[in-house]
Design an enzyme around this catalytic site. Structure first.
Site, PDB file in Angstrom:
ATOM      1  N   GLU A 106      55.884  -5.327   6.012  1.00 53.88           N
ATOM      2  CA  GLU A 106      55.971  -6.194   4.835  1.00 53.88           C
ATOM      3  C   GLU A 106      54.623  -6.849   4.550  1.00 53.88           C
ATOM      4  OE1 GLU A 106      58.393  -5.833   2.983  1.00 53.88           O
ATOM      5  OE2 GLU A 106      59.603  -4.742   4.446  1.00 53.88           O
ATOM      6  N   HIS A 109      52.541  -4.645   2.509  1.00 55.18           N
ATOM      7  CA  HIS A 109      52.777  -4.770   1.068  1.00 55.18           C
ATOM      8  C   HIS A 109      51.979  -5.943   0.485  1.00 55.18           C
ATOM      9  CE1 HIS A 109      55.669  -1.635   0.650  1.00 55.18           C
ATOM     10  NE2 HIS A 109      56.572  -2.187   1.434  1.00 55.18           N
ATOM     11  N   HIS A 113      49.135  -5.724  -2.454  1.00 52.98           N
ATOM     12  CA  HIS A 113      49.133  -6.579  -3.637  1.00 52.98           C
ATOM     13  C   HIS A 113      47.779  -7.268  -3.799  1.00 52.98           C
ATOM     14  CE1 HIS A 113      50.312 -10.005  -6.261  1.00 52.98           C
ATOM     15  NE2 HIS A 113      51.179  -9.135  -6.752  1.00 52.98           N
TER      16      HIS A 113
END
Length: 233
Positions: A106, A109, A113
């Site tokens: 996670e 991610h 971004h």
């Protein structure tokens, strides 16, 4: 001959749909099984999933993302709107290799971004229409078939194809997040070389659920396209 070929194609697509549904169930069972296995292996670093996530974010200079608990099983995700890494019960407080690996994924991610990773930008941009396509595409297609109105079926196919596109774009996003996670875990020393191998198995099993879902959606789309084409003829 034409009808024989049409029947054969229909039968093949029907079988493929069933096969893909079974594969999706198997991959879902597989990821839960692998996660359960390595959730019993405690990581040598002694960190919980939440602590590992915070450490990874700190080491990457990210201080505007929070790590918080979310309900459910394997519901871990990163929400860029609230700037939050949401970790499920089996990840947040667990000190296992599986939990730390998922938390790192996670965080992968989050880093995507931060770096404006192109596939992630594409996925984010098509999310609203893809969400609509996943909910409305099939009902529109079925309504068109019931009414024997081919243009409506065509509209439904295009709408549903947006959902399929979203799933296809999701694949590089998820694989890249796992790649980043494993590199971070190994280079940071949060997991040992052997533990990284365990983590790789967890993330690989999870990634296969996305592959199976995308393939199943693509097969379903092909079936609708062939059915509509034959009705036109």
């Amino acid at each position: 001959m034409y009808y024989s070929i049409g029947f054969d194609v229909d039968f093949l697509m029907y079988i493929l749909t069933i096969v893909m549904a079974v594969i999706c169930m198997i991959t879902s069972f597989r990821v839960k099984s692998v996660y359960k296995k390595y959730s019993k292996v405690l990581a040598g670093c002694g960190y919980t999933g939440a602590q590992a996530a915070l450490e990874i974010l700190r080491r990457n200079g990210i201080d505007d993302v929070i790590v918080q608990y979310t309900g459910g099983e394997l519901t871990d995700n990163f929400d860029p709107r609230s700037r939050a890494v949401n970790l499920s019960e089996s990840t947040y407080n667990s000190k296992s290799v599986a939990a730390i690996s998922v938390a790192a994924h996670e965080c992968g991610h989050v880093i995507q971004h931060q770096e404006d990773y192109l596939p992630l930008k594409i996925r984010t941009s098509i999310l609203p229409v893809a969400s609509f396509g996943s909910k409305a595409g099939v009902p529109i297609i079925i309504l068109g078939l019931v009414l024997s109105f081919s243009p409506l079926v065509t509209v439904g196919i295009w709408v549903f194809s947006l959902a399929v596109l979203f799933q296809l774009v999701t694949l590089p996003v998820e694989f890249d997040a796992s790649r980043r996670a494993l590199m971070i875990l190994e280079n940071s020393g949060l997991l040992s070389f052997e533990e990284v191998g365990y983590g790789r198995k967890v993330l690989k099993a999870a990634a296969m659920t996305y592959v199976a879902s995308a393939a199943a959606a693509a097969v379903q789309l092909m079936r609708f396209v062939l059915l509509n084409g034959r009705r036109r003829d």
